[in-house]
Design an enzyme around this catalytic site. Structure first.
Site, PDB file in Angstrom:
ATOM      1  N   HIS A   1      -6.421   2.045   4.565  1.00 11.73           N
ATOM      2  CA  HIS A   1      -5.139   1.396   4.327  1.00 11.73           C
ATOM      3  C   HIS A   1      -4.042   2.004   5.210  1.00 11.73           C
ATOM      4  CE1 HIS A   1      -2.111  -0.523   1.551  1.00 11.73           C
ATOM      5  NE2 HIS A   1      -1.362   0.467   2.018  1.00 11.73           N
ATOM      6  N   GLU A   2      -3.896   3.321   5.143  1.00 11.60           N
ATOM      7  CA  GLU A   2      -2.833   3.965   5.910  1.00 11.60           C
ATOM      8  C   GLU A   2      -3.093   3.889   7.414  1.00 11.60           C
ATOM      9  OE1 GLU A   2      -0.158   4.602   4.487  1.00 11.60           O
ATOM     10  OE2 GLU A   2      -0.867   4.542   2.403  1.00 11.60           O
TER      11      GLU A   2
ATOM     12  N   HIS B   1      -1.568   0.741   8.627  1.00 16.28           N
ATOM     13  CA  HIS B   1      -0.139   0.920   8.903  1.00 16.28           C
ATOM     14  C   HIS B   1       0.065   1.572  10.271  1.00 16.28           C
ATOM     15  CE1 HIS B   1       1.525  -0.272   5.083  1.00 16.28           C
ATOM     16  NE2 HIS B   1       0.875   0.646   4.403  1.00 16.28           N
TER      17      HIS B   1
ATOM     18  N   HIS C   1      -0.804  -0.614  13.184  1.00 19.90           N
ATOM     19  CA  HIS C   1       0.254  -1.608  13.359  1.00 19.90           C
ATOM     20  C   HIS C   1       1.392  -0.982  14.171  1.00 19.90           C
ATOM     21  CE1 HIS C   1       2.680  -5.039  11.181  1.00 19.90           C
ATOM     22  NE2 HIS C   1       2.815  -5.076  12.492  1.00 19.90           N
TER      23      HIS C   1
END
Length: 602
Positions: free
Chosen positions: A388-389, A392, A395
């Site tokens: 998940h991180e 981020h 991105h």
């Protein structure tokens, strides 16, 4: 029994993030902090001169350069503070960096009102000028906000109050991370277990129901003892947003918060309405949970319990790293190689330590690596958190590789898309070849939990925020009794008749840090719904979908978020993406029920 937390000095360097890639040490940060004063003071020279394209372009260049320096200073101090919230030196660094930001805001507050005071025809001519090309989108967005921009004096006053207005969140964070302590508890074997903010969810995920209940009682006893303080901090935070919205001529604090990203409030209301339509599926999941756990009553301390024993589902950190690489393989060689580089360059602060901030996040600047903080404990959820991180951070990496500094930050509305795409790719990868019923049910449980936590739960939070702010706008008291009653009612609505709602549940709102960033939580649900659509396209369509997706990651802040998502293939101005996501939740639930039936019939 969970191991006692180590001090940070006991954690091996290879598992800590490498902040020397930002500043060599705290002394280098100190030097940069002192030097930035001259840059801030220089901005005042533009006052009264922002009347033409050339001067405004020079202002924007100088402002962007200053923001880069301030971002570096603030980010470094924030990361250092997260390492150990008890450390006074890091707390002082953070406070001083925040003060610089506030000071810069005061000094530069004249700019937007001065520019927007120009005649309409002058503003349009400046916007069309070739000199403004690098800032055309940002300048056009500034013009859009003209009706809600105050006079220079008023903007300066608001800017000077930045530190005061952020105080409620700071107080809540310090109370939770540094001062709030909980009674130790006994597990099912009678052994004593420490309860902390960072290990609470892990304890709630234990298959020891005695430990879950006792840690639940202890945890919320701590919050109950401080509920008046939490009530005061949250009430102050809401009222600050309400006052600012009124001053800026918005119809509500919600409209103000959403207007920053040019999102209509109908997106928020459609989300709540669509999720409420699918609440029967959530009730099915709660009933399935009760059935698998074999309990007469399902309590709130059972909602994170594993549906299948996790004794065989513990992962080392190297295993987690490889699982993430396998999951993101459909995104292509460049993406995979950059994730490998993130590991090698120590973007990640891996393990919990005493005083470390709870949870996980990604943070960085245009000039730094996009760092990741986690509290890895070896569970599947911990592995998913890294995926998940990393979403981020990737991105951020794609944006900063493809955009200038002024567009290097993607908006919060799209912030959870890439992270959740990674999570979904991981769970789909694990499910693809897993047919052994217990292992499959464990994975399906994780998938269902992702939906529960990121769509249903966040929309429940979104309803809480919508009503709490509306109460303040109606002049109603936001005292603990009112907030507790509101939260309890929503728990009943969202979890349904099979859940026993213990008294402790009503205090949970006090531990949600995102409430201090008004109207942020709904974006988790819109982001997850978008991620479902994108991950399905990536896996089923292949290269064309990957191309659209990586282009989306590269857009940063260069377009409005709804337009960026349309480019990726998702239109959130309609209920369709949320509806489709929750239909997928129902299909996963069907799979879980069928898998359970196979286990029972074996």
């Amino acid at each position: 029994m969970p191991e006692a937390l180590k001090e940070r000095s006991q954690i091996e360097e290879q598992y800590k993030w490498d902040l020397t890639r930002m500043y060599a040490d705290d002394a280098a940060w100190e030097k940069a902090l002192n030097e930035v004063d001259a840059d801030i003071d220089a901005m005042a020279a533009y006052a009264g001169k922002l009347k033409d394209a050339a001067t405004i372009r020079a202002w924007l260049d100088a402002s962007t350069a200053l923001d880069r320096k301030l971002s570096n200073l603030f980010c470094y101090s924030s990361l250092r503070r997260s390492e150990d919230t008890r450390a006074e030196d890091a707390q002082r660094m953070y406070a001083r960096a925040m003060a610089k930001y506030v000071h810069a805001g005061e000094v530069t507050a004249f700019a937007e009102p001065e520019i927007l005071a120009l005649p309409e025809e002058t503003l349009n001519a400046i916007l069309a000028d070739d000199q403004m090309e690098p800032y055309r989108f940002a300048f056009g967005d500034l013009l859009r906000r003209k009706p809600h921009t105050l006079s220079a004096a008023e903007e300066q006053l608001l800017a000077s109050m930045g530190e005061v207005l952020s105080a409620p969140g700071e107080i809540s964070d310090n109370l939770q991370d540094a001062d709030l302590v909980f009674d130790s508890v006994k597990d099912g074997k009678g052994e004593e277990v420490e309860v902390t903010g960072s290990n609470y969810i892990l304890l709630q995920s234990s298959d020891d129901r005695t430990l879950r209940e006792n840690s639940f009682r202890s945890f919320y006893k701590g919050y109950r003892q401080h509920i008046n303080t939490f009530g005061a901090t949250y009430s102050a935070n809401v009222k600050a947003a309400v006052v600012e919205a009124k001053a800026r001529h918005y119809e509500s604090s919600r409209a103000m918060s959403m207007a920053g990203e040019n999102i209509p409030v109908s997106v928020y209301d459609n989300l709540v309405e669509t999720v409420r339509k699918h609440l029967p599926a959530m009730y099915r999941y709660v009933a399935l949970r009760k059935k698998i756990l074999g309990v007469d009553e399902l309590h709130y301390y059972d909602v994170y319990a594993p549906l299948v024993s996790e004794s065989s589902a513990s992962y080392t950190y190297p295993q987690a790293q490889q699982m993430v690489l396998d999951a993101v393989a459909p995104l292509g060689e460049e993406y995979v190689n950059q994730v490998k580089k993130a590991y090698a360059d120590r973007w990640i602060d891996v393990f919990p330590n005493r005083g470390k901030s709870g949870g996980a996040y990604s943070s960085g600047t245009y000039d730094s690596d996009p760092y990741i903080m986690t509290n890895f404990t070896g569970t599947l959820d911990s592995v998913s958190t890294i995926a998940h991180e990393m979403g981020h951070s990737m991105h951020s990496w794609y944006t900063r590789q493809n955009q200038p500094a002024q567009y290097s930050n993607y908006t919060l509305f799209v912030a959870e898309v890439a992270s959740t795409v990674n999570e979904n790719l991981m769970i789909e990868q694990l499910l693809k070849d897993e047919q052994e019923p217990q292992a499959r049910l464990r994975l399906l449980n994780q998938y269902l939990e992702n939906f529960k936590g990121t769509v249903y739960r966040q929309v429940m939070f979104a309803e809480f925020e919508r009503e709490a702010h509306a109460m303040a706008e109606r002049g109603e008291a936001l005292n603990p009794a009112a907030l507790n009653a509101l939260y309890r009612r929503l728990i009943v609505d969202y979890f349904g008749p099979e859940l026993v709602v213990d008294d402790e549940v009503q205090y949970e709102w006090a531990r949600i840090p995102h409430f201090y960033r008004p109207f942020y939580v709904y974006k988790y649900a819109t982001g997850y719904s978008t991620a479902v659509a994108l991950s399905e396209a990536i896996l089923n369509e292949g290269e064309p979908a990957v191309k659209r997706y990586l282009e989306f990651l590269s857009m940063g802040g260069s377009a409005y978020p709804l337009d960026e998502l349309r480019h990726a293939g998702v239109d959130l101005t309609t209920p369709a993406p949320v509806d489709a996501a929750l239909c997928k939740f129902e299909r996963i639930l069907d799979d879980a029920e069928a898998t359970l039936a196979r286990m029972q019939n074996a």
